[in-house]
Design an enzyme around this catalytic site. Sequence first.
Site, PDB file in Angstrom:
ATOM      1  N   CYS A 109       0.689  -1.022  -0.078  1.00 42.51           N
ATOM      2  CA  CYS A 109       0.480   0.172   0.027  1.00 42.51           C
ATOM      3  C   CYS A 109       0.524   1.628   0.180  1.00 42.51           C
ATOM      4  O   CYS A 109       1.729   2.009   0.263  1.00 42.51           O
ATOM      5  CB  CYS A 109      -1.084   0.494   1.101  1.00 42.51           C
ATOM      6  SG  CYS A 109      -2.230   1.468   1.343  1.00 42.51           S
ATOM      7  N   LYS A 150       1.836  -9.088  -0.100  1.00 40.53           N
ATOM      8  CA  LYS A 150       1.657  -8.895  -0.968  1.00 40.53           C
ATOM      9  C   LYS A 150       2.637  -7.189  -1.404  1.00 40.53           C
ATOM     10  O   LYS A 150       2.716  -6.527  -0.217  1.00 40.53           O
ATOM     11  CB  LYS A 150       0.452  -8.118  -1.207  1.00 40.53           C
ATOM     12  CG  LYS A 150      -0.484  -7.117  -2.328  1.00 40.53           C
ATOM     13  CD  LYS A 150      -1.594  -6.969  -2.299  1.00 40.53           C
ATOM     14  CE  LYS A 150      -1.665  -6.910  -3.755  1.00 40.53           C
ATOM     15  NZ  LYS A 150      -1.786  -5.351  -3.858  1.00 40.53           N
TER      16      LYS A 150
END
Length: 392
Positions: A109, A150
Amino acid sequence: MKLKKNIVELFDEAKTNNSYVKICAPMVRYSKVQFRTLVKNYGTELTFTPMILADSFCQNSKARTNEFSTTTSDSPLIVQFAANNALDFADASKLIYPYADGVDLNCGCPQKWAMKDGYGCALLSKPNLIFNLVREVKNSLSPNFSISVKIRVLDDLKKTINLCQQLEKCGVTFLTVHGRTPQQKTGDSINVAALEEVCKSVQVPVVANGGIKTLQDADTLYNATKCNGVMAASGILTNPALFSGANRTPLSCVKLWQTFKNKDKQKITFQCYHHHLVFMLEKVLTKQQKLVFNHLSTFEDVDEYINKYLYEPESDFNYAYDLDDFLVCDFPDEITLKHSHKCRGCSKSVCYCTCSKYDYDATDGSFFTSYIETKDSSDYMDSNIFNEYDSG
C-alpha cells in the site's frame, strides 16, 4: 461450521489444468463479504478481505465488528492485515484463524497515511522486519493455514527478487506482486518483464497484479509471466463478472447484488451498496443517467431507478454461491485482553478508541474517508471513478 480450503491445493489444481487462479484483490471499503460472494458467482476463485489494521483488530471490538464479517461458505478467503510488529500480526492471525483460509501481510500500500504509520510500502525498506512478521505467524499456526505477502516491484529488480527468495525461505505459501513501484502512478504501465523474472526466481506460487480490466488482460498477463494467479482490483469493481469473460457488468449481476442486499439490509451500508453499483454501471449507464444515479441517496431510490431503467427480459441467473448464514465470530479474551489497554492515539491515522475525533459507529461508512485522502494513490484502485463523476 466454516468451510475450509487448502490454498496450496487451489494453486496446484490450476497448474494441473494449465491455468491460473483468478483472484479478487483486497480493496479498501469494497472487499466485503457481499461483494466477495458476488464475484465468486462469476468465475473468481479466491477472494481477499479489505486491508485490516492488525493492532486495531486486536485492541478494539468496534474494529473487529466494522472490519470483518463472514458466512459459512465464504471460502477460500484470505484476510489481509497491515502490521508493523510481529505480536500484532501473529495475534490478529490467531483471532481470524477459525474463519479464514489464510492471512496476507500488506507490503504494497503506497498511501501516505499507511506509509506514515509504518505500514504497506514502508515495510519494503525493512525486509528483516517482514521476515520476522512472517516467521512469527508461520510458527504460531497450522502448516495448512496460508501465509502470504503482497509487495510491489522495486526500482532495483535484483532487490525485488532477493526479497521474494528470502520470503520463500521464511515459508510463505504464495506471493502477490504488484507490477508498479511504490512511486508510480496508478495509470502507469506495469512492469511485465519484472513480474516474469520474479515468477522464474521462486518455487512458491506468484500472483501477478496490476492493470487488469478484462479476462483477456488476465490471460495475456498469465501467458507473458507464467504466473500462478492473476489478481484484479478496479477492473473487477467495474465489472464483477470480469473473470467470466463478460465485457461489462451483466444485468444478472446487478440483480444478484440487489438480492444479496435484500437478504439482510442490516448487514450492508447504503454507501457500500450504492458505491458498488456506481462502479458496476459505469459502462452500462449513459452520461446523463450517471448524473442522476450517482446522487441517489436511499436504498429505495436506487432500486426504483434500476427496476425502471435497467431490467430487460432475460432468463434467471442460477447462482452457485449464496449469501448464506453469517457467522458470529468468537474472539478469545486471552488474546484481545492483551491488547485492550493499548491506544493508538490521535497521532495515528486511524483509531477506534474514545480519543478518536472520528465517528467509527457511523452507519454511512464515513469513517473510511475520514482518514484516507481522496487524491492519495492506492494499492487497490487503478482509477478514481468517483472523482471523475464528481467533477462532471
